[in-house]
Design a protein around this motif. Structure first.
Motif, PDB file in Angstrom:
ATOM      1  N   ALA A 160      -7.900   5.889   3.408  1.00  0.00           N
ATOM      2  CA  ALA A 160      -8.070   4.640   2.757  1.00  0.00           C
ATOM      3  C   ALA A 160      -6.981   3.730   2.617  1.00  0.00           C
ATOM      4  O   ALA A 160      -6.932   2.425   2.689  1.00  0.00           O
ATOM      5  CB  ALA A 160      -8.861   4.986   1.383  1.00  0.00           C
ATOM      6  N   TYR A 161      -5.753   4.134   2.374  1.00  0.00           N
ATOM      7  CA  TYR A 161      -4.745   3.587   1.791  1.00  0.00           C
ATOM      8  C   TYR A 161      -3.657   3.292   3.042  1.00  0.00           C
ATOM      9  O   TYR A 161      -2.244   2.665   2.627  1.00  0.00           O
ATOM     10  CB  TYR A 161      -3.968   3.634   0.295  1.00  0.00           C
TER      11      TYR A 161
ATOM     12  N   GLY B 257      -1.844  -4.369   1.119  1.00  0.00           N
ATOM     13  CA  GLY B 257      -2.986  -5.017   0.873  1.00  0.00           C
ATOM     14  C   GLY B 257      -3.948  -4.236   0.581  1.00  0.00           C
ATOM     15  O   GLY B 257      -4.811  -4.442  -0.436  1.00  0.00           O
ATOM     16  N   LYS B 258      -4.278  -3.191   0.940  1.00  0.00           N
ATOM     17  CA  LYS B 258      -5.377  -2.095   0.739  1.00  0.00           C
ATOM     18  C   LYS B 258      -5.206  -1.405  -0.597  1.00  0.00           C
ATOM     19  O   LYS B 258      -5.913  -1.264  -1.602  1.00  0.00           O
ATOM     20  CB  LYS B 258      -5.556  -0.978   1.602  1.00  0.00           C
ATOM     21  N   LEU B 259      -3.874  -1.099  -0.938  1.00  0.00           N
ATOM     22  CA  LEU B 259      -3.565  -0.508  -2.321  1.00  0.00           C
ATOM     23  C   LEU B 259      -3.822  -1.246  -3.574  1.00  0.00           C
ATOM     24  O   LEU B 259      -4.305  -0.914  -4.427  1.00  0.00           O
ATOM     25  CB  LEU B 259      -1.998  -0.099  -2.277  1.00  0.00           C
ATOM     26  N   LEU B 260      -3.328  -2.740  -3.148  1.00  0.00           N
ATOM     27  CA  LEU B 260      -3.532  -3.780  -4.197  1.00  0.00           C
ATOM     28  C   LEU B 260      -4.761  -4.460  -4.293  1.00  0.00           C
ATOM     29  O   LEU B 260      -5.006  -5.483  -5.095  1.00  0.00           O
ATOM     30  CB  LEU B 260      -2.373  -4.497  -4.288  1.00  0.00           C
ATOM     31  N   ASP B 261      -5.793  -4.206  -3.174  1.00  0.00           N
ATOM     32  CA  ASP B 261      -6.855  -4.697  -2.940  1.00  0.00           C
ATOM     33  C   ASP B 261      -6.530  -6.445  -2.963  1.00  0.00           C
ATOM     34  O   ASP B 261      -7.408  -7.210  -3.705  1.00  0.00           O
ATOM     35  CB  ASP B 261      -7.788  -4.651  -4.237  1.00  0.00           C
ATOM     36  N   LYS B 262      -5.729  -6.675  -2.078  1.00  0.00           N
ATOM     37  CA  LYS B 262      -5.149  -8.115  -2.063  1.00  0.00           C
ATOM     38  C   LYS B 262      -4.836  -8.573  -0.562  1.00  0.00           C
ATOM     39  O   LYS B 262      -4.397  -7.779   0.262  1.00  0.00           O
ATOM     40  CB  LYS B 262      -3.878  -8.345  -2.735  1.00  0.00           C
ATOM     41  N   ASP B 263      -5.234  -9.622  -0.312  1.00  0.00           N
ATOM     42  CA  ASP B 263      -5.060 -10.203   1.138  1.00  0.00           C
ATOM     43  C   ASP B 263      -3.670 -10.377   1.536  1.00  0.00           C
ATOM     44  O   ASP B 263      -3.164 -11.569   0.749  1.00  0.00           O
ATOM     45  CB  ASP B 263      -5.956 -11.228   1.581  1.00  0.00           C
TER      46      ASP B 263
ATOM     47  N   GLU C  13      -1.337  -7.398   7.900  1.00  0.00           N
ATOM     48  CA  GLU C  13      -1.149  -6.273   6.742  1.00  0.00           C
ATOM     49  C   GLU C  13       0.268  -6.159   6.554  1.00  0.00           C
ATOM     50  O   GLU C  13       0.999  -6.171   7.567  1.00  0.00           O
ATOM     51  CB  GLU C  13      -1.756  -5.218   7.068  1.00  0.00           C
TER      52      GLU C  13
END
Length: 228
Positions: free
Chosen positions: A54-55, A94-100, A108
């Motif tokens: 996932a991350y 980006g995935k870890l922080l839920d941010k683009d 990424e």
């Protein structure tokens, strides 16, 4: 090295949302070794593993290199055997922080960390220990991937030749920078699916070696053309 590789591959596979493992074989006749004026033939058996979760994602590669007698093992006239293990982990920020975190051609930003380990049964008896860490830019391609990393590295190694060749058997080299590019680009040749993949590493000098000689920058590139 084999045990570490198997353990890491098993752990990565358990949490993976995708994975790909493979075996490879290479053979070459023009290898050279330090302080050896002879050309060496080598058989190389390779195990590779890549997986994602996932991350982030994992990459592991283990090479078993078997030399001919021009690169002898210690105290024998048979060829030397070497194990070389590489592991890298990418944490996608980006995935870890839920941010683009995308910008321009970059989709990424990741943090990459890992290590290299090797051992070889020659009189030199190298035992490389390299740790690396640094940022990675992941580029947005229509298909495949292109990653650019700038890694800080620190290496420790061993030389068993003794004086005067190696007054210091154990050495910790100076920190170095490693510029690393890796890619996998699929394409079609008529109706034939193909992929061009590989990596290129440029390593800066790392201070002085076992004999107090200045090291130089190094370049390593390996590519392959895959045909389905």
């Amino acid at each position: 090295a084999v045990l570490a590789g198997a353990t890491l591959a098993s752990a990565a596979a358990q949490a993976a949302t995708w994975s790909d493992s493979f075996l490879g074989y290479r053979y070459g006749t023009g290898f050279r070794e330090p302080s050896n004026t002879k050309e060496v033939r080598k058989h190389v058996l390779q195990f590779g593993h890549a997986s994602g979760y996932a991350y982030g994602q994992n990459f592991l590669n283990l090479d078993l290199l078997q030399s001919d007698k021009n690169d002898p093992s210690s105290g024998a006239d048979t060829g030397a055997t070497e194990f070389y293990l590489t592991y890298r982990h990418q944490l996608h920020l980006g995935k870890l922080l839920d941010k683009d975190l995308s910008f321009g051609p970059v989709k990424e930003v990741a943090l990459t960390a890992g290590f290299d380990l090797n051992t070889k049964n020659t009189a030199f008896a190298p035992r490389k220990r390299l740790v690396v860490a640094g940022p990675t830019l992941k580029f947005n391609l229509p298909a495949g991937f292109l990653d650019l990393s700038l890694l800080a590295g620190k290496e420790w190694n061993h030389c068993g030749l003794g004086s005067p060749a190696c007054p210091d058997a154990e050495i910790g080299f100076d920190p170095q920078l490693i510029l690393s590019v890796s890619w996998g680009i699929p394409f079609q040749a008529a109706s034939l699916p193909m992929k061009f993949q590989g990596f290129l590493n440029y390593n800066t000098a790392k201070g002085r070696d076992y004999a107090n000689v200045k090291t130089e920058a190094e370049t390593l590139m390996r590519t392959s053309l895959m045909v389905d």
